[in-house]
Write a protein that holds these residues in place. Structure first.
Motif, PDB file in Angstrom:
ATOM      1  N   PHE A   1      -1.264   7.748   2.121  1.00  0.00           N
ATOM      2  CA  PHE A   1      -0.990   6.550   2.928  1.00  0.00           C
ATOM      3  C   PHE A   1       0.320   6.648   3.712  1.00  0.00           C
ATOM      4  O   PHE A   1       0.651   5.738   4.464  1.00  0.00           O
ATOM      5  CB  PHE A   1      -0.959   5.306   2.033  1.00  0.00           C
ATOM      6  CG  PHE A   1      -2.303   4.982   1.430  1.00  0.00           C
ATOM      7  CD1 PHE A   1      -3.280   4.356   2.189  1.00  0.00           C
ATOM      8  CD2 PHE A   1      -2.598   5.329   0.119  1.00  0.00           C
ATOM      9  CE1 PHE A   1      -4.525   4.068   1.646  1.00  0.00           C
ATOM     10  CE2 PHE A   1      -3.840   5.041  -0.439  1.00  0.00           C
ATOM     11  CZ  PHE A   1      -4.805   4.410   0.334  1.00  0.00           C
TER      12      PHE A   1
ATOM     13  N   TYR B   1       6.153   3.882  -2.558  1.00  0.00           N
ATOM     14  CA  TYR B   1       5.630   2.984  -3.597  1.00  0.00           C
ATOM     15  C   TYR B   1       6.523   1.777  -3.803  1.00  0.00           C
ATOM     16  O   TYR B   1       6.065   0.735  -4.244  1.00  0.00           O
ATOM     17  CB  TYR B   1       5.469   3.741  -4.933  1.00  0.00           C
ATOM     18  CG  TYR B   1       4.196   4.526  -4.974  1.00  0.00           C
ATOM     19  CD1 TYR B   1       4.116   5.756  -4.329  1.00  0.00           C
ATOM     20  CD2 TYR B   1       3.068   4.042  -5.623  1.00  0.00           C
ATOM     21  CE1 TYR B   1       2.935   6.481  -4.334  1.00  0.00           C
ATOM     22  CE2 TYR B   1       1.889   4.766  -5.638  1.00  0.00           C
ATOM     23  CZ  TYR B   1       1.824   5.968  -5.001  1.00  0.00           C
ATOM     24  OH  TYR B   1       0.653   6.680  -5.009  1.00  0.00           O
TER      25      TYR B   1
ATOM     26  N   GLU C   1      -2.788  -7.822 -10.406  1.00  0.00           N
ATOM     27  CA  GLU C   1      -2.098  -7.104  -9.337  1.00  0.00           C
ATOM     28  C   GLU C   1      -3.082  -6.243  -8.566  1.00  0.00           C
ATOM     29  O   GLU C   1      -3.964  -5.624  -9.155  1.00  0.00           O
ATOM     30  CB  GLU C   1      -1.021  -6.208  -9.975  1.00  0.00           C
ATOM     31  CG  GLU C   1      -0.315  -5.289  -8.986  1.00  0.00           C
ATOM     32  CD  GLU C   1       0.724  -4.399  -9.662  1.00  0.00           C
ATOM     33  OE1 GLU C   1       1.902  -4.523  -9.328  1.00  0.00           O
ATOM     34  OE2 GLU C   1       0.334  -3.588 -10.542  1.00  0.00           O
TER      35      GLU C   1
ATOM     36  N   GLY D   1      -2.885  -2.828  -6.911  1.00  0.00           N
ATOM     37  CA  GLY D   1      -2.059  -1.625  -6.729  1.00  0.00           C
ATOM     38  C   GLY D   1      -1.060  -1.408  -7.853  1.00  0.00           C
ATOM     39  O   GLY D   1       0.071  -1.893  -7.798  1.00  0.00           O
TER      40      GLY D   1
ATOM     41  N   ASN E   1       6.086  -2.885 -11.193  1.00  0.00           N
ATOM     42  CA  ASN E   1       5.919  -4.346 -11.211  1.00  0.00           C
ATOM     43  C   ASN E   1       5.557  -4.841 -12.609  1.00  0.00           C
ATOM     44  O   ASN E   1       6.040  -5.892 -13.052  1.00  0.00           O
ATOM     45  CB  ASN E   1       4.838  -4.782 -10.217  1.00  0.00           C
ATOM     46  CG  ASN E   1       5.267  -4.609  -8.785  1.00  0.00           C
ATOM     47  OD1 ASN E   1       6.428  -4.336  -8.503  1.00  0.00           O
ATOM     48  ND2 ASN E   1       4.321  -4.743  -7.873  1.00  0.00           N
TER      49      ASN E   1
ATOM     50  N   ALA F   1      -6.845   2.412  -7.231  1.00  0.00           N
ATOM     51  CA  ALA F   1      -7.849   3.418  -6.850  1.00  0.00           C
ATOM     52  C   ALA F   1      -7.388   4.841  -7.128  1.00  0.00           C
ATOM     53  O   ALA F   1      -8.215   5.724  -7.361  1.00  0.00           O
ATOM     54  CB  ALA F   1      -8.178   3.277  -5.363  1.00  0.00           C
ATOM     55  N   PHE F   2      -6.089   5.084  -7.063  1.00  0.00           N
ATOM     56  CA  PHE F   2      -5.572   6.459  -7.164  1.00  0.00           C
ATOM     57  C   PHE F   2      -4.471   6.521  -8.222  1.00  0.00           C
ATOM     58  O   PHE F   2      -3.275   6.544  -7.883  1.00  0.00           O
ATOM     59  CB  PHE F   2      -5.027   6.922  -5.798  1.00  0.00           C
ATOM     60  CG  PHE F   2      -5.999   6.711  -4.663  1.00  0.00           C
ATOM     61  CD1 PHE F   2      -7.108   7.539  -4.516  1.00  0.00           C
ATOM     62  CD2 PHE F   2      -5.819   5.668  -3.766  1.00  0.00           C
ATOM     63  CE1 PHE F   2      -8.017   7.328  -3.484  1.00  0.00           C
ATOM     64  CE2 PHE F   2      -6.727   5.444  -2.730  1.00  0.00           C
ATOM     65  CZ  PHE F   2      -7.833   6.283  -2.591  1.00  0.00           C
TER      66      PHE F   2
ATOM     67  N   GLY G   1     -10.413   2.358  -9.648  1.00  0.00           N
ATOM     68  CA  GLY G   1     -11.447   2.287  -8.609  1.00  0.00           C
ATOM     69  C   GLY G   1     -10.937   1.469  -7.437  1.00  0.00           C
ATOM     70  O   GLY G   1      -9.880   0.820  -7.522  1.00  0.00           O
TER      71      GLY G   1
ATOM     72  N   ALA H   1     -10.350  -1.478  -5.302  1.00  0.00           N
ATOM     73  CA  ALA H   1     -10.305  -2.896  -5.688  1.00  0.00           C
ATOM     74  C   ALA H   1     -11.446  -3.685  -5.053  1.00  0.00           C
ATOM     75  O   ALA H   1     -11.926  -4.665  -5.623  1.00  0.00           O
ATOM     76  CB  ALA H   1      -8.960  -3.496  -5.291  1.00  0.00           C
TER      77      ALA H   1
ATOM     78  N   ASP I   1       0.072  -6.045  -3.796  1.00  0.00           N
ATOM     79  CA  ASP I   1       1.032  -4.961  -3.555  1.00  0.00           C
ATOM     80  C   ASP I   1       0.354  -3.678  -3.080  1.00  0.00           C
ATOM     81  O   ASP I   1       0.686  -2.585  -3.543  1.00  0.00           O
ATOM     82  CB  ASP I   1       1.850  -4.707  -4.833  1.00  0.00           C
ATOM     83  CG  ASP I   1       3.141  -3.950  -4.550  1.00  0.00           C
ATOM     84  OD1 ASP I   1       3.587  -3.947  -3.379  1.00  0.00           O
ATOM     85  OD2 ASP I   1       3.709  -3.360  -5.490  1.00  0.00           O
TER      86      ASP I   1
ATOM     87  N   ASN J   1      -2.759   0.555   5.066  1.00  0.00           N
ATOM     88  CA  ASN J   1      -3.701   0.408   3.942  1.00  0.00           C
ATOM     89  C   ASN J   1      -4.466  -0.912   4.120  1.00  0.00           C
ATOM     90  O   ASN J   1      -4.519  -1.741   3.216  1.00  0.00           O
ATOM     91  CB  ASN J   1      -2.858   0.414   2.648  1.00  0.00           C
ATOM     92  CG  ASN J   1      -3.615   0.459   1.334  1.00  0.00           C
ATOM     93  OD1 ASN J   1      -3.011   0.201   0.287  1.00  0.00           O
ATOM     94  ND2 ASN J   1      -4.881   0.779   1.337  1.00  0.00           N
TER      95      ASN J   1
END
Ligand SMILES: C[S@@+](CC[C@H](N)C(=O)[O-])C[C@H]1O[C@@H](n2cnc3c(N)ncnc32)[C@H](O)[C@@H]1O
Length: 222
Positions: free
Chosen positions: A21, A25, A57, A59, A65, A89-90, A136, A138, A155, A162
């Motif tokens: 991306f 972070y 959340e 992310g 966080n 997802a990652f 996965g 969201a 977030d 993104n």
């Protein structure tokens, strides 16, 4: 946690940046203070904390966080536990999480406990907190979540880079998974994000941002 791993590069001061991306972070200047300002103050926390409080959340990233919320929970001295569900997802490799969180010495004991406890199923259970990282996209996983949050931390990476984390359909799913009078907060004040939250039924407020960011967004279900 299964799925595609996050691929990182490191910029000055040990800030992890997503290669996919091309976005950091957390804040290059003061990630911890920004998290407190945007996600805790933005959801009126710790004032709303009570036993069983539920945070969700979009992310999970480094877990910063979650750790910030956990530290605030402990500092507030609330009896019982809070629940934190994050959609990612990652997922990051454990060693990358450790390296990223090393930038926050105040959080070191909690960070160590998190990295030790987080299982391959994305779950970690502590005496005063439960964590579930749902792996996965969201947009696929949130619709099937059987929980509701009292406070949301929105977030994703920046909306320009993104956009899939900020669409109106996903904001509608956030609203469907929010308790009555629940809240959401995010660092961005992008118009299409605010409009998506409004369309989903939130009252939306532009609030002062952190540091050089002029505005952020706070939202509440009425
Ligand atoms: C700004 S980072 C989150 C930082 C994190 N909250 C922390 O405390 O470190 C954005 C996160 O959203 C994740 N992400 C991006 N697109 C996603 C998607 N479609 N579904 C779920 N997670 C996604 C990224 O992998 C990344 O971990």
């Amino acid at each position: 946690m299964q799925g595609q791993r996050a691929e990182l590069e490191w910029r000055g001061g040990g800030v992890p940046v997503s290669v996919r991306f091309d976005d950091p972070y957390f804040s290059l200047e003061n990630g911890l203070a920004e998290t407190r300002h945007v996600f805790l103050d933005g959801n009126d926390l710790p004032a709303r904390f009570r036993d069983g409080f539920s945070i969700a959340e979009l992310g999970f990233g480094t877990g910063l966080n979650f750790l910030t919320a956990w530290a605030a929970w402990r500092a507030a001295g609330i009896a019982g536990a809070f629940h934190f569900t994050s959609f990612e997802a990652f997922p990051m490799a454990r060693t990358d999480m450790e390296a990223a969180l090393a930038a926050f010495p105040d959080l070191a004991p909690l960070a160590g406990a998190l990295v030790d406890a987080l299982g391959a199923d994305g779950r970690a259970v502590f005496a005063d907190a439960t964590l579930h990282v749902v792996t996965g996209d969201a947009r696929d996983t949130l619709p099937g979540w059987d929980g509701k949050a009292e406070a949301w931390f929105l977030d994703g990476f920046s909306p320009a880079k993104n956009p899939e984390m900020w669409g109106a359909d996903l904001m509608a799913d956030v609203a469907r998974h929010t308790t009555p009078h629940g809240t959401a907060a995010t660092y961005t004040a992008a118009g299409f994000v605010r409009r998506g939250l409004e369309a989903a039924g939130f009252s939306v407020l532009r609030a002062p941002g952190f540091g050089r960011k002029r505005h952020m967004t706070r939202a509440a279900l009425t």
